[in-house]
Design a protein around this motif. Structure first.
Motif, short mmCIF file in Angstrom:
data_model
loop_
_atom_site.label_atom_id
_atom_site.label_comp_id
_atom_site.label_asym_id
_atom_site.label_seq_id
_atom_site.Cartn_x
_atom_site.Cartn_y
_atom_site.Cartn_z
N LEU A 68 47.50 -7.82 -7.77
CA LEU A 68 47.87 -7.22 -6.38
C LEU A 68 49.12 -6.78 -6.32
O LEU A 68 49.88 -6.70 -5.42
N THR A 69 49.38 -6.06 -7.25
CA THR A 69 50.68 -5.12 -7.24
C THR A 69 50.28 -4.07 -6.44
O THR A 69 49.10 -3.55 -6.64
N PRO A 70 51.17 -3.15 -5.85
CA PRO A 70 50.85 -2.02 -5.21
C PRO A 70 49.95 -1.06 -6.02
O PRO A 70 48.87 -0.42 -5.67
N LYS A 71 50.48 -0.71 -7.19
CA LYS A 71 49.89 0.29 -8.32
C LYS A 71 48.55 -0.32 -8.45
O LYS A 71 47.44 0.18 -8.74
N GLY A 72 48.43 -1.73 -8.86
CA GLY A 72 47.06 -2.27 -9.26
C GLY A 72 46.00 -2.20 -8.19
O GLY A 72 44.93 -1.87 -8.45
N ILE A 73 46.34 -2.60 -6.91
CA ILE A 73 45.54 -2.36 -5.90
C ILE A 73 44.99 -0.67 -5.84
O ILE A 73 43.92 -0.43 -5.61
N ILE A 74 45.92 0.06 -5.76
CA ILE A 74 45.67 1.57 -5.78
C ILE A 74 44.67 1.86 -6.60
O ILE A 74 43.68 2.68 -6.39
N GLU A 75 44.84 1.46 -7.94
CA GLU A 75 44.06 2.04 -9.02
C GLU A 75 42.80 1.27 -9.03
O GLU A 75 41.67 1.87 -9.04
N ARG A 76 42.53 0.09 -8.68
CA ARG A 76 41.43 -0.72 -8.73
C ARG A 76 40.18 -0.14 -7.31
O ARG A 76 39.38 -0.06 -7.59
N LEU A 77 40.86 0.00 -6.38
CA LEU A 77 40.09 0.58 -5.15
C LEU A 77 40.26 1.93 -4.85
O LEU A 77 39.54 2.40 -4.23
N ASN A 78 40.85 2.80 -5.99
CA ASN A 78 40.67 4.13 -6.00
C ASN A 78 41.30 4.91 -4.68
O ASN A 78 40.56 5.50 -3.91
N LEU A 79 42.49 4.50 -4.28
CA LEU A 79 43.00 4.66 -3.02
C LEU A 79 43.60 6.29 -2.67
O LEU A 79 43.90 6.77 -1.43
N THR A 130 29.44 0.59 4.96
CA THR A 130 28.65 0.66 3.88
C THR A 130 28.96 2.14 3.12
O THR A 130 28.32 2.22 2.06
N GLU A 131 29.71 2.81 3.49
CA GLU A 131 30.00 4.10 2.94
C GLU A 131 30.65 3.92 1.35
O GLU A 131 31.66 2.80 1.07
N ASN A 132 30.40 4.71 0.45
CA ASN A 132 30.52 4.44 -0.91
C ASN A 132 32.22 4.62 -1.21
O ASN A 132 32.65 4.13 -2.14
N ASP A 133 32.84 5.43 -0.32
CA ASP A 133 34.04 5.89 -0.57
C ASP A 133 34.95 4.31 -0.26
O ASP A 133 36.31 4.47 -0.46
N PHE A 134 34.45 3.62 0.35
CA PHE A 134 35.40 2.39 0.65
C PHE A 134 35.13 1.33 -0.26
O PHE A 134 34.53 0.56 -0.22
N GLY A 135 36.15 1.35 -1.39
CA GLY A 135 36.17 0.54 -2.47
C GLY A 135 36.31 -0.97 -2.12
O GLY A 135 35.86 -1.88 -2.83
N TRP A 136 37.04 -1.27 -1.10
CA TRP A 136 37.26 -2.63 -0.52
C TRP A 136 36.19 -3.23 -0.28
O TRP A 136 36.02 -4.49 0.02
N GLU A 137 34.98 -2.59 0.15
CA GLU A 137 33.76 -3.30 0.62
C GLU A 137 32.85 -3.32 -0.50
O GLU A 137 31.56 -3.96 -0.34
N GLN A 138 33.04 -2.94 -1.78
CA GLN A 138 32.31 -3.21 -3.03
C GLN A 138 32.09 -4.57 -3.44
O GLN A 138 33.36 -5.30 -3.38
N LEU A 139 31.03 -5.11 -4.02
CA LEU A 139 31.02 -6.38 -4.52
C LEU A 139 31.24 -6.49 -5.90
O LEU A 139 30.24 -7.13 -6.59
N ILE A 194 38.77 -9.04 -1.67
CA ILE A 194 38.88 -10.28 -2.42
C ILE A 194 38.05 -11.53 -1.80
O ILE A 194 37.15 -12.10 -2.04
N ALA A 195 38.50 -11.57 -0.43
CA ALA A 195 37.70 -12.54 0.59
C ALA A 195 36.02 -12.24 0.48
O ALA A 195 35.28 -13.06 0.46
N LYS A 196 35.62 -11.08 0.43
CA LYS A 196 34.28 -10.66 0.78
C LYS A 196 33.55 -10.92 -0.65
O LYS A 196 32.59 -11.55 -0.59
N ASN A 197 34.19 -10.71 -1.63
CA ASN A 197 33.57 -11.17 -3.03
C ASN A 197 33.50 -12.54 -3.20
O ASN A 197 32.62 -13.14 -4.05
N ILE A 198 34.71 -13.28 -2.74
CA ILE A 198 34.67 -14.65 -2.84
C ILE A 198 33.26 -15.33 -2.07
O ILE A 198 32.57 -16.24 -2.68
N VAL A 199 33.08 -15.00 -0.82
CA VAL A 199 31.62 -15.51 -0.05
C VAL A 199 30.62 -15.03 -0.66
O VAL A 199 29.61 -15.69 -0.70
#
Length: 380
Positions: free
Chosen positions: A333-344, A361-370, A279-284
């Protein structure tokens, strides 16, 4: 007034990072067979010994000693000279089942524990990370790349290493120069200090730090004690989760306190911290702020966060409380929502064990995607 700020990083051969890699390797092996498994795996290492413990809930079967030895071999501890190597170390397995009291709340979609988690981003670097920690990571990563891709350069390198970078900032928090660099690397017995220092400066520092950040006042320290032959788990014991500041923002932003490695994504220590960074990265990146700190907090067994806090350090184009309301409205921001959104629920975690969990920069890291930029741009 200008000021200095320092961050450190450690290599994958550092004893604490060996433990993180083993714990995450075991997590990956289990989650590969059982994506819904619950895993909280801790590792301890010392001379000739690896102890694995923690709580696991799964029907999957894995060979813990094989994973431990493969991880140690991949890191580079392959010689008895190191007093710790993949073939001869003892491996003790003390994993057991998760507490049913905790499982009761998680089974219904609640958070696996109480706690507060922080995510952060800024525009200091292309990775939206503070500059000191990014350069510290890149220095140890460069050392590992040279060691593993051996082509006659620096053949004396061993796996353990630490770096530290001090950046000078102007009164507006803009990075202006590198004030000091510390590189300590484990080495073979016959390597001379002069040769090591010369090679580190030319093959590592000069290849990582931009030339225009150096000046005649920049201080460089290479193996400042003079020798670093004894290292790794023989030089110091290691433990999972003992490098949480290295894992996050190098001390520039707060850390909630929970470690990441060895924990499946039902543990909000890990998944909610990833979500807050996302979230913070996408806000910036969207232009809502030049700098953004996001805190979320949870109660054990409860799905929705008990609070969301935003601090843009005065750089937000709208009030911070309004940004927090946007997050609450737009992002699950429920645990289920986070896991599904970031494909964890995938075996992606051992790669996070060294060189930081963020700014990658690895594609597997969904939390780094914009992928939330357009959502937040609506509010700019």
């Amino acid at each position: 007034m200008s000021f200095l700020f320092t961050s450190e990083s450690v290599s994958e051969g550092h004893p604490d990072k060996v433990c993180d890699a083993i714990s995450d390797g075991i997590l990956d092996a289990i989650i590969d067979k059982d994506p819904n498994a619950r895993v909280a795996c801790e590792t301890f290492v010392t001379t000739g010994l690896v102890l694995v413990g923690g709580e696991v809930t799964t029907d999957a079967y894995i060979e813990v000693p094989d994973i431990v030895r493969a991880t140690i071999k991949k890191i580079g501890y392959t010689s008895s000279e190191y007093k710790f190597d993949s073939e001869s170390c003892s491996v003790l397995n003390a994993l057991h089942s998760q507490s049913p009291d905790i499982a009761m709340g998680v089974d219904t979609g609640g958070a696996g524990d109480q706690g507060m988690m922080f995510g952060y981003a800024c525009d200091q670097t292309p990775e939206y990370m503070p500059m000191p920690i990014m350069y510290a990571h890149k220095l140890v990563k460069k050392l590992a790349d040279i060691r593993k891709g051996y082509n006659g350069v620096m053949p004396y390198l061993r796996p353990d290493a630490k770096t530290q970078v001090t950046i000078e900032y102007d009164e507006n928090k803009n990075p202006v120069r590198v004030d000091a660099i510390v590189v300590s690397t484990q080495h073979d017995a016959d390597a001379s200090q002069n040769k090591i220092k010369s090679d580190i400066i030319e093959q590592v520092i000069r290849k990582v730090i931009p030339t225009d950040f150096f000046d005649d006042k920049t201080k460089v320290f290479v193996n400042p004690t003079g020798r670093f032959e004894i290292g790794g788990p023989h030089g110091d014991s290691g433990l999972t989760g003992r490098k949480i500041i290295v894992d996050t923002y190098g001390g520039w932003a707060p850390h909630g306190g929970g470690a990441f490695s060895g924990k499946d994504p039902s543990k909000v220590d890990r998944s909610a911290t990833y979500a807050a960074r996302h979230i913070a990265k996408n806000i910036v990146a969207s232009g809502l702020a030049k700098e953004c700190l996001v805190q979320v907090a949870y109660a054990i067994g409860v799905a929705e966060p008990v609070s969301i806090f935003v601090d843009s350090k005065g750089t937000g184009v709208i009030p911070d409380v309004e940004i927090a309301k946007i997050i609450s409205k737009e992002v699950d921001l429920t645990p289920k929502g986070i896991i599904e959104r970031l494909n964890l629920r995938r075996p992606i975690y051992q790669k996070t064990a060294a060189y930081g969990h963020f700014g990658r920069t690895e594609n597997d890291f969904g939390w780094e995607q914009l992928d939330l930029v357009n959502l937040f741009k609506k509010y700019v």
